[in-house]
Design an enzyme around this catalytic site. Structure first.
Site, PDB file in Angstrom:
ATOM      1  N   GLU A 198       0.809  -1.237   0.000  1.00  0.00           N
ATOM      2  CA  GLU A 198       0.000   0.000   0.000  1.00  0.00           C
ATOM      3  C   GLU A 198       0.832   1.273   0.000  1.00  0.00           C
ATOM      4  OE1 GLU A 198      -2.590  -0.515   3.352  1.00  0.00           O
ATOM      5  OE2 GLU A 198      -3.511  -2.304   2.507  1.00  0.00           O
ATOM      6  N   ASN A 214       2.035  -5.275  -3.145  1.00  0.00           N
ATOM      7  CA  ASN A 214       0.630  -5.550  -2.833  1.00  0.00           C
ATOM      8  C   ASN A 214      -0.110  -4.241  -2.569  1.00  0.00           C
ATOM      9  OD1 ASN A 214      -1.311  -7.701  -2.174  1.00  0.00           O
ATOM     10  ND2 ASN A 214      -1.267  -6.880  -0.087  1.00  0.00           N
ATOM     11  N   HIS A 274     -10.465  -5.766  -2.319  1.00  0.00           N
ATOM     12  CA  HIS A 274     -11.538  -5.624  -1.326  1.00  0.00           C
ATOM     13  C   HIS A 274     -12.659  -4.862  -2.025  1.00  0.00           C
ATOM     14  CE1 HIS A 274      -9.195  -7.047   2.067  1.00  0.00           C
ATOM     15  NE2 HIS A 274      -8.218  -6.226   1.738  1.00  0.00           N
ATOM     16  N   GLU A 278      -6.485 -10.495  -1.378  1.00  0.00           N
ATOM     17  CA  GLU A 278      -7.282 -10.272  -0.159  1.00  0.00           C
ATOM     18  C   GLU A 278      -8.765 -10.168  -0.520  1.00  0.00           C
ATOM     19  OE1 GLU A 278      -5.675  -7.059   2.224  1.00  0.00           O
ATOM     20  OE2 GLU A 278      -3.615  -7.635   1.772  1.00  0.00           O
ATOM     21  N   ASP A 304     -12.514  -9.994  -0.895  1.00  0.00           N
ATOM     22  CA  ASP A 304     -13.801 -10.043  -0.193  1.00  0.00           C
ATOM     23  C   ASP A 304     -14.714  -9.027  -0.864  1.00  0.00           C
ATOM     24  OD1 ASP A 304     -12.711  -7.686   0.898  1.00  0.00           O
ATOM     25  OD2 ASP A 304     -12.492  -8.507   2.908  1.00  0.00           O
TER      26      ASP A 304
HETATM   27  O1  G3I Z   1      -5.484  -8.828  18.872  1.00  0.00           O
HETATM   28  C1  G3I Z   1      -5.970  -7.613  19.443  1.00  0.00           C
HETATM   29  C2  G3I Z   1      -6.771  -7.862  20.669  1.00  0.00           C
HETATM   30  O2  G3I Z   1      -5.950  -8.453  21.641  1.00  0.00           O
HETATM   31  C3  G3I Z   1      -7.369  -6.564  21.149  1.00  0.00           C
HETATM   32  O3  G3I Z   1      -8.218  -6.819  22.211  1.00  0.00           O
HETATM   33  C4  G3I Z   1      -8.173  -5.907  20.049  1.00  0.00           C
HETATM   34  C5  G3I Z   1      -8.717  -4.542  20.481  1.00  0.00           C
HETATM   35  O4  G3I Z   1      -8.848  -3.660  19.414  1.00  0.00           O
HETATM   36  O5  G3I Z   1      -7.329  -5.707  18.937  1.00  0.00           O
HETATM   37  C6  G3I Z   1      -6.810  -6.909  18.417  1.00  0.00           C
HETATM   38  O6  G3I Z   1      -5.990  -6.605  17.288  1.00  0.00           O
HETATM   39  C7  G3I Z   1      -6.666  -6.217  16.098  1.00  0.00           C
HETATM   40  C8  G3I Z   1      -6.251  -7.192  15.004  1.00  0.00           C
HETATM   41  O7  G3I Z   1      -6.804  -6.788  13.787  1.00  0.00           O
HETATM   42  C9  G3I Z   1      -6.690  -8.618  15.285  1.00  0.00           C
HETATM   43  O8  G3I Z   1      -8.073  -8.694  15.304  1.00  0.00           O
HETATM   44  C10 G3I Z   1      -6.250  -4.808  15.743  1.00  0.00           C
HETATM   45  O9  G3I Z   1      -6.759  -3.909  16.696  1.00  0.00           O
HETATM   46  C11 G3I Z   1      -6.775  -4.456  14.383  1.00  0.00           C
HETATM   47  O10 G3I Z   1      -6.232  -3.210  13.986  1.00  0.00           O
HETATM   48  C12 G3I Z   1      -6.370  -5.517  13.388  1.00  0.00           C
HETATM   49  O11 G3I Z   1      -6.963  -5.212  12.132  1.00  0.00           O
HETATM   50  C13 G3I Z   1      -6.355  -5.798  11.030  1.00  0.00           C
HETATM   51  C14 G3I Z   1      -6.010  -4.704  10.029  1.00  0.00           C
HETATM   52  O12 G3I Z   1      -5.465  -5.286   8.856  1.00  0.00           O
HETATM   53  C15 G3I Z   1      -5.017  -3.717  10.599  1.00  0.00           C
HETATM   54  O13 G3I Z   1      -4.645  -2.790   9.660  1.00  0.00           O
HETATM   55  C16 G3I Z   1      -7.286  -6.802  10.409  1.00  0.00           C
HETATM   56  O14 G3I Z   1      -7.450  -7.911  11.282  1.00  0.00           O
HETATM   57  C17 G3I Z   1      -6.723  -7.309   9.086  1.00  0.00           C
HETATM   58  O15 G3I Z   1      -7.700  -8.073   8.414  1.00  0.00           O
HETATM   59  C18 G3I Z   1      -6.373  -6.123   8.200  1.00  0.00           C
HETATM   60  O16 G3I Z   1      -5.806  -6.619   7.012  1.00  0.00           O
HETATM   61  C19 G3I Z   1      -5.461  -5.649   6.036  1.00  0.00           C
HETATM   62  C20 G3I Z   1      -4.251  -6.152   5.314  1.00  0.00           C
HETATM   63  O17 G3I Z   1      -3.205  -6.396   6.224  1.00  0.00           O
HETATM   64  C21 G3I Z   1      -3.788  -5.168   4.257  1.00  0.00           C
HETATM   65  N1  G3I Z   1      -4.866  -4.839   3.352  1.00  0.00           N
HETATM   66  C22 G3I Z   1      -6.090  -4.405   3.979  1.00  0.00           C
HETATM   67  C23 G3I Z   1      -6.566  -5.404   5.012  1.00  0.00           C
HETATM   68  C24 G3I Z   1      -7.874  -4.944   5.618  1.00  0.00           C
HETATM   69  O18 G3I Z   1      -7.711  -3.755   6.367  1.00  0.00           O
END
Ligand code: G3I
Length: 469
Positions: A171, A213, A250, A279, A281
């Site tokens: 990105e 990516n 996405h 990715e 969806d």
């Molecule tokens: O694991 C912690 C947990 O312990 C805590 O209680 C909770 C509270 O907010 O957060 C949890 O972590 C989160 C993590 O996902 C796991 O669920 C983070 O806050 C959250 O920011 C994180 O989001 C991820 C996101 O990237 C971050 O930018 C998404 O799961 C993930 O699907 C998403 O993936 C991205 C790709 O890497 C890049 N392209 C876009 C895609 C979608 O945004």
């Protein structure tokens, strides 16, 4: 997609060895593919991974380490998928939470799980403006550049030999019409930060495939797509190691599946890189959009795999939109059937996946073919917007094939070329002759290749004439 997303190559000598292996593997695959195709629709594969594998591709999913103890989750994972991408566990904040203190435990759980089951693994991601640990967020300049390169080197070295590919940079381009890089602390270390990351990754593991990516690079005419395309083209021309481009895809209400998606996939592939849907969806899991996206990948020989961003809707980063192939209870949705059908209808690449693509533009030719004196013909299709256009030209060899080709076209008054791919133009306006590149001049009888250009102004009324050399 909304702006709030924060979300192979080798050294030359190794590359040749690997290519030989690839070609013999491809030959074996073709033989297998022929047999499997012969088996026919009565025996169509009944899982996503098996169907994709029959056609020389993978079908994967993002995986979260903490779900590997969920039996319902792993039942589907094991049955349907033959590739995984760790959803968060290999990001910078996960693997280097304190500077120079690396933690791989969660990532290793996924890697071990996948390795034990023969699943391919894409590492995600080494250099990104988002999900940086606090110490990195506070860095700028030379210190940050060194820290980023150290991170790339350490993490790629740790996983050497275990992964199929790495998202080296994620990105890095801005949304909107600027075609510019995204501002970030990494970008502010100098425009060459991306190629520096790729070179460091190649130095650490000469065999893992190195990918760029991004999201919102699905629509071929979008400024962001064109900007990423120009970067990859530049990297290939200058020998910066890059092997693949990932289109996150996405698809949302605001940025849904574009009708020219296949053109985007085939155009990137024509630069000499693999392309992957990384990715996927789709809002409400629209079955038609899923079917079309998968069919587009299957039509492009170098589209080597598709990864959906999670298994069940409840696993999704945007679960409220129910964008995945399985519902919260693990039941197959309509979109699942559409995807499986599109995979089963797909073709096994008839050429090793290192040749230019045959996937053509989705729009019909806007001019009738013209026969050149030397045994080739050319058609052009044009996609226009206010003030600009993209022309895709298909060159087809006559009955004796070509060693090279030239296509001459007269641009309308006021139109100027701003960017050309897969051909060398003689000028930027008026009557322009496009000559083949070193890698696409030689065509067998009846074979086709594509080149294209982006222009300012109006791109109507162009009639290409082709001559073979
Ligand atoms: O694991 C912690 C947990 O312990 C805590 O209680 C909770 C509270 O907010 O957060 C949890 O972590 C989160 C993590 O996902 C796991 O669920 C983070 O806050 C959250 O920011 C994180 O989001 C991820 C996101 O990237 C971050 O930018 C998404 O799961 C993930 O699907 C998403 O993936 C991205 C790709 O890497 C890049 N392209 C876009 C895609 C979608 O945004």
């Amino acid at each position: 997609m909304s702006d709030d997303i924060t979300p192979a190559g080798r050294r030359p000598e190794t590359r040749h060895g690997t290519r030989a292996l690839l070609i013999s593997a491809a030959a074996a695959l073709l033989a297998a593919g022929a047999a499997l195709t012969f088996a026919g629709s009565a025996n169509a594969a009944s899982t996503l991974g098996a169907s994709a594998a029959e056609r020389g591709r993978y079908f994967g999913t993002a995986v979260a380490a903490n779900k590997l103890s969920d039996g319902a989750y792993t039942t589907i994972l094991n049955r349907e998928f033959n590739q995984v991408t760790p959803e968060n566990e290999m990001k910078i904040d996960a693997t280097e939470p304190q500077q120079n203190q690396f933690t791989f435990a969660n990532a290793d759980r996924i890697v071990n799980y996948a390795q034990q089951r023969g699943m391919k693994i894409k590492g995600h991601t080494l250099a990104w403006h988002s999900q940086q640990p606090g110490w990195m967020q506070r860095m700028e300049g030379t210190t940050l550049r060194q820290a980023m390169l150290n991170h790339v080197t350490q993490v790629v070295t740790y996983y050497r030999g275990k992964l199929d590919s790495w998202d080296v940079v994620n990105e890095a381009f801005a949304d909107g019409n600027s075609g510019a890089r995204r501002d970030s602390n990494l970008q502010r270390t100098g425009n060459d930060w991306i190629e520096a990351a790729f070179r460091a990754a190649r130095a650490a593991d000469p065999n893992v495939k190195l990918c760029y990516n991004d999201y919102n690079i699905d629509n071929w005419t979008a400024a962001k797509t064109q900007a990423v395309y120009r970067m990859v083209q530049d990297f290939k021309q200058r020998g910066v190691p890059i092997d693949c481009v990932g289109l996150q895809s996405h698809f949302t209400g605001g940025s849904s599946y574009p009708s020219n998606y296949r053109t985007t996939l085939s155009s990137f592939a024509a630069l000499g890189v693999d392309v992957q849907i990384t990715e996927l969806d789709i809002t409400n899991a629209d079955p038609n959009q899923y079917r079309n996206a998968v069919a587009d990948c299957m039509a492009v020989p170098r589209c080597t795999g598709i990864t959906v961003w999670g298994i069940r809707d409840s696993d999704s980063w945007r679960s409220g939109e129910r964008p995945l192939l399985f519902d919260g209870n693990g039941n197959k949705k309509q979109a699942y059937d559409a995807v499986l059908q599109a995979l089963n209808d797909g073709v096994t690449p008839t050429t090793p996946p290192t040749t230019p693509p045959t996937g053509g533009p989705t729009t019909p030719p806007t001019t009738p073919p013209t026969q050149g004196p030397g045994g080739c013909s050319a058609t052009v299709s044009v996609q226009s917007w206010t003030g600009g256009f993209v022309a895709t030209v298909r060159v087809t060899a006559g009955s004796s094939g070509t060693n090279g080709w030239r296509v001459t076209m007269t641009l309308p008054s006021g139109a100027t070329i701003v960017n050309t791919w897969n051909a060398q133009p003689s000028g930027t306006s008026g009557t322009v002759t496009f000559s083949n590149m070193s890698y696409n001049g030689r065509l067998g009888a009846g074979q086709s290749t594509e080149f294209g250009f982006q222009g300012n102004g109006v791109g109507t009324g162009m009639t290409p004439s082709c001559s073979a050399t």
